[in-house]
Structure formats: C-alpha cells, structure tokens
Design a protein around this motif. Sequence first.
Motif, PDB file in Angstrom:
ATOM      1  N   PRO A   6      46.422  35.129  42.789  1.00 36.88           N
ATOM      2  CA  PRO A   6      45.293  35.334  41.883  1.00 36.88           C
ATOM      3  C   PRO A   6      44.305  36.341  42.478  1.00 36.88           C
ATOM      4  O   PRO A   6      44.265  36.536  43.691  1.00 36.88           O
ATOM      5  N   ASP A   8      40.930  36.947  43.633  1.00 34.67           N
ATOM      6  CA  ASP A   8      39.698  36.258  44.023  1.00 34.67           C
ATOM      7  C   ASP A   8      38.694  37.208  44.669  1.00 34.67           C
ATOM      8  O   ASP A   8      37.495  36.955  44.667  1.00 34.67           O
ATOM      9  N   PHE A   9      39.214  38.291  45.252  1.00 32.97           N
ATOM     10  CA  PHE A   9      38.345  39.261  45.933  1.00 32.97           C
ATOM     11  C   PHE A   9      38.673  40.678  45.450  1.00 32.97           C
ATOM     12  O   PHE A   9      39.822  40.970  45.093  1.00 32.97           O
ATOM     13  N   CYS A  10      37.681  41.547  45.470  1.00 30.05           N
ATOM     14  CA  CYS A  10      37.826  42.930  45.000  1.00 30.05           C
ATOM     15  C   CYS A  10      38.719  43.730  45.944  1.00 30.05           C
ATOM     16  O   CYS A  10      38.479  43.760  47.154  1.00 30.05           O
ATOM     17  N   ARG A  11      39.752  44.355  45.413  1.00 39.99           N
ATOM     18  CA  ARG A  11      40.676  45.151  46.218  1.00 39.99           C
ATOM     19  C   ARG A  11      40.011  46.396  46.780  1.00 39.99           C
ATOM     20  O   ARG A  11      40.511  47.009  47.720  1.00 39.99           O
ATOM     21  N   GLY A  14      36.200  44.229  48.724  1.00 47.07           N
ATOM     22  CA  GLY A  14      36.317  42.939  49.395  1.00 47.07           C
ATOM     23  C   GLY A  14      35.335  41.877  48.955  1.00 47.07           C
ATOM     24  O   GLY A  14      35.336  40.766  49.481  1.00 47.07           O
ATOM     25  N   LEU A  81      56.580  52.200  41.723  1.00 45.42           N
ATOM     26  CA  LEU A  81      55.871  53.424  41.346  1.00 45.42           C
ATOM     27  C   LEU A  81      56.766  54.629  41.650  1.00 45.42           C
ATOM     28  O   LEU A  81      57.672  54.550  42.485  1.00 45.42           O
TER      29      LEU A  81
ATOM     30  N   ARG B   4      44.418  53.127  38.802  1.00 48.27           N
ATOM     31  CA  ARG B   4      43.861  51.926  39.410  1.00 48.27           C
ATOM     32  C   ARG B   4      43.201  52.232  40.745  1.00 48.27           C
ATOM     33  O   ARG B   4      43.567  53.178  41.427  1.00 48.27           O
ATOM     34  N   ALA B   5      42.264  51.363  41.121  1.00 45.70           N
ATOM     35  CA  ALA B   5      41.610  51.500  42.425  1.00 45.70           C
ATOM     36  C   ALA B   5      42.635  51.225  43.514  1.00 45.70           C
ATOM     37  O   ALA B   5      43.517  50.389  43.346  1.00 45.70           O
ATOM     38  N   PRO B   6      42.553  51.911  44.655  1.00 49.30           N
ATOM     39  CA  PRO B   6      43.477  51.641  45.761  1.00 49.30           C
ATOM     40  C   PRO B   6      43.260  50.235  46.308  1.00 49.30           C
ATOM     41  O   PRO B   6      42.173  49.667  46.172  1.00 49.30           O
ATOM     42  N   VAL B   7      44.306  49.672  46.928  1.00 49.52           N
ATOM     43  CA  VAL B   7      44.190  48.342  47.529  1.00 49.52           C
ATOM     44  C   VAL B   7      43.676  48.502  48.957  1.00 49.52           C
ATOM     45  O   VAL B   7      44.414  48.929  49.853  1.00 49.52           O
ATOM     46  N   ASP B   8      42.396  48.198  49.175  1.00 52.56           N
ATOM     47  CA  ASP B   8      41.807  48.279  50.513  1.00 52.56           C
ATOM     48  C   ASP B   8      41.532  46.891  51.094  1.00 52.56           C
ATOM     49  O   ASP B   8      41.474  46.734  52.310  1.00 52.56           O
ATOM     50  N   PHE B   9      41.341  45.918  50.194  1.00 55.53           N
ATOM     51  CA  PHE B   9      41.035  44.548  50.637  1.00 55.53           C
ATOM     52  C   PHE B   9      41.963  43.557  49.936  1.00 55.53           C
ATOM     53  O   PHE B   9      42.416  43.806  48.819  1.00 55.53           O
ATOM     54  N   CYS B  10      42.228  42.448  50.590  1.00 56.23           N
ATOM     55  CA  CYS B  10      43.138  41.424  50.059  1.00 56.23           C
ATOM     56  C   CYS B  10      42.517  40.717  48.855  1.00 56.23           C
ATOM     57  O   CYS B  10      41.390  40.217  48.939  1.00 56.23           O
ATOM     58  N   ARG B  11      43.232  40.646  47.750  1.00 62.85           N
ATOM     59  CA  ARG B  11      42.722  40.008  46.536  1.00 62.85           C
ATOM     60  C   ARG B  11      42.609  38.501  46.709  1.00 62.85           C
ATOM     61  O   ARG B  11      41.911  37.830  45.954  1.00 62.85           O
ATOM     62  N   ARG B  12      43.301  37.980  47.687  1.00 59.54           N
ATOM     63  CA  ARG B  12      43.359  36.534  47.861  1.00 59.54           C
ATOM     64  C   ARG B  12      42.276  36.023  48.818  1.00 59.54           C
ATOM     65  O   ARG B  12      41.676  34.977  48.602  1.00 59.54           O
ATOM     66  N   CYS B  13      42.032  36.784  49.923  1.00 61.65           N
ATOM     67  CA  CYS B  13      41.074  36.273  50.907  1.00 61.65           C
ATOM     68  C   CYS B  13      39.999  37.294  51.292  1.00 61.65           C
ATOM     69  O   CYS B  13      39.090  36.955  52.061  1.00 61.65           O
ATOM     70  N   GLY B  14      40.074  38.519  50.775  1.00 59.31           N
ATOM     71  CA  GLY B  14      39.012  39.495  50.993  1.00 59.31           C
ATOM     72  C   GLY B  14      39.081  40.250  52.316  1.00 59.31           C
ATOM     73  O   GLY B  14      38.214  41.066  52.609  1.00 59.31           O
ATOM     74  N   ARG B  30      53.506  49.046  52.200  1.00 60.08           N
ATOM     75  CA  ARG B  30      52.737  48.200  51.287  1.00 60.08           C
ATOM     76  C   ARG B  30      51.385  47.875  51.909  1.00 60.08           C
ATOM     77  O   ARG B  30      51.228  47.928  53.138  1.00 60.08           O
ATOM     78  N   THR B  38      49.505  38.127  52.556  1.00 60.33           N
ATOM     79  CA  THR B  38      49.891  38.511  51.196  1.00 60.33           C
ATOM     80  C   THR B  38      50.304  39.987  51.176  1.00 60.33           C
ATOM     81  O   THR B  38      49.622  40.833  51.749  1.00 60.33           O
ATOM     82  N   GLU B  42      52.382  47.283  44.231  1.00 56.65           N
ATOM     83  CA  GLU B  42      51.839  48.055  43.109  1.00 56.65           C
ATOM     84  C   GLU B  42      53.016  48.537  42.271  1.00 56.65           C
ATOM     85  O   GLU B  42      53.944  49.156  42.801  1.00 56.65           O
TER      86      GLU B  42
END
Lengths: 202, 202
Positions: A6, A8-11, A14, A81, B4-14, B30, B38, B42
């Motif tokens: 899910p 929960d935090f901004c990608r 953070g 991708l 989309r915004a790049p993945v810099d931080f974990c969506r699950r724990c920040g 990845r 996690t 993409e």
Amino acid sequence: MTSRAPVDFCRRCGTKVEHRLPDDGDTKIRAICPACHTVHYENPLNVVGTVPYMGDKVLLCLRNIEPRKGYWTLPAGFMELDETTGQGAERETDEEAGADITMGPLFSLVNVPHVGQVHLFYLAQLQSTEFKPGWETIEARLFSEADIPWDQIAFRTVKVTLQRYFEDRKRGAFGIHVIDLETPTGPLFPPKPAETSSSTAS
Amino acid sequence: MTSRAPVDFCRRCGTKVEHRLPDDGDTKIRAICPACHTVHYENPLNVVGTVPYMGDKVLLCLRNIEPRKGYWTLPAGFMELDETTGQGAERETDEEAGADITMGPLFSLVNVPHVGQVHLFYLAQLQSTEFKPGWETIEARLFSEADIPWDQIAFRTVKVTLQRYFEDRKRGAFGIHVIDLETPTGPLFPPKPAETSSSTAS
C-alpha cells in the motif's frame, strides 16, 4: 504476480501521505502527499506471455516460484517499462522456457479486475523442441490437448487462453479473444473446475 | 497522461530507497528499500478509450487540460483499479464526452514504449447526438472523415486509431489492430505528419 504494497509514504519526499479526494475534480480517493502534493495513482498492471505451439502441442512451464509453485503455466510475467506487449511476451518466453520462437499475433486479452491486472497472450511458433528454462521454471514440456493437466493449471487466465486456443485450432482459424474474468465467489486458489469467464468479443 | 514521479522513498515505510539489482535473480535495476526490503517495481500503464461513431461520423473531444490542451482527441484516460479495459473505456467516454454509447469490440492496441504506456480503444456506437462533456473537455463534436482536423489531433495513438477506423470502414470490416509506435526521432509534440507506426497484426 504478487500484490503491491500500500502507499503509506510519498515516493518523492518520504512524507506520510493522506488518503483523500484530490482537488482537481477527480472522484476517487488517492494517496496524496501533504508536503509536495504528489498524487500517487495506482493502476492495473499488464502480464504478458505467449502460447508457444508446435504441431498439435503447446509448451507449458512447471512453476518453481510462488504463487502456484508446482502448477503449470504458459510463459508469462509482468510487462516492463521500455518494451511493447509483444516484446515483453517474447522476453518472458525466453526467461521462463528458454524457447526459440517466432512471435505471432495477439491471441487473448484477459481482464482480471479483482487483482488489478490485464493478461495478454500472443501466439508463438516454436522453432525447436530444445528448451532452456530459467530458475523460475522446474520443467518446460510440450502437451497435446488430451494431455493438458487442466486441474494443475496455475492461473485462470492461462486456462481460458488454452481453452480458446484449442477451440480455434479445431475450427481452423485463430481470432483475438477479449475475456473478462469475474471475481471468483470462492477462494481464488485453487481455481474452480468450472470457468466463470465470459467472452465479450472473439 | 503525465509521467510519474521517480521512486526516491519507500511507499511502505518512508525510508530512502537504493537503486540496485534485487537478490532474487532479477536482471533490472529496481528501487529497493534498505529497511523493509520492499522492491518498488515500475510498470507500463494502460490508457483506455473509445471510437464513438454514428453513421459516417466519429466523436472527438477538444481537450481542456494539459498535455495538448486545445487539441482534439478520442475520449480516453488511464485505466483504474477494479475495472476491465472495456469498463474503463466506457467510463472515460462518459467523463470526457457525456456520450450515450453501446460498447463494441476492442479495436486497437497501441504500444507506446517510450512513455511506458499501452493505449486500447474500443468501438462504441453512439445512441444520441446529445453530449454532456465534463470539465476536461471544451467541446465534443462529430466529424466525418473529410472534416477530421488531422494536424490538430492530440496524440499519435488517437491518430493511428482514427486512420485504421476509416480504412476498415471503407473495406466494410473492422479488425483488431495491434500497433507499435516507434520512439519519435523528433519532438513528441507536435506529432509528425508522417506516421512511423507499423501494424503487426490486423
């Protein structure tokens, strides 16, 4: 074919996200970052694969990974991708079966809304009976229709695609099948013996 | 149709992610969380829409939003979770054109690998010439082939779909078209006058 974590935090920064309607007229609850205002959309994923055939036989792979380890599947996996649906299907066939194929046309598009996926299978003519499956596959083997282990097929999308393949083969013409899989009323695994799919176009 | 915004931080724990190969045999770099492990995959997104037609005319929408505000498009947008490709196409046609339609079969699947998208258009028979476009659309209008503003079409996927539609209409039979759009050699906007697409199946 696993579900995603899910949001929960901004990608992007953070920060812990909020779940609310965006301010742009969107009507769906989204994960929104209160700091940098990024809206984190979640969308369905494509799974791409092939129906590799030679004569009256098709190639199936015995899965070495979960979910459905020990069950048979057509070679398929998540589209990446930088590739087309066909390129992804060809890549997965190489990775999972090590099969030498000539790609054919799109054969099935199977909607699986309850898991947020669309599965696309292409016909692929096998050029050799030598297979070099990767680590995700225990064994790659050719099956005639009579030998298909129907009760040991890993996924319903594979089962309906194989069913349509042999039906089309009998009538001597291959179409493109668009199929919607309804939400299973029972547990998704093991798959129900009777298909609940309906073909919306063929 | 934004990136989309790049993945810099974990969506699950920040936690700030690392970009490296996973330990599971995957061959692609990845975004991986060093805290909760996690893997943030993409994948391409589906854009779903319709070719709404009545007699010899098709319905186009004048875009009120970026990208390509002020250009004409077929009603289409990102596929959402919990819907099929056809349901998404129908929803977008309602949102962008407010058109009363009867959904027909899948008509085109256009791969756009350089933006990580697959566009799917369904035929849709218009039941009325009354349109109630939403806020994303300035105007919804019927066009015969001769009147189509070819140099003001918002997206190449829409252009090639319209071209195939009128070709099929002339020959009196509608197929399913799988088209790969190559990476444009020039700027993506405005679209090039000459199409670089190739039909891999029809």
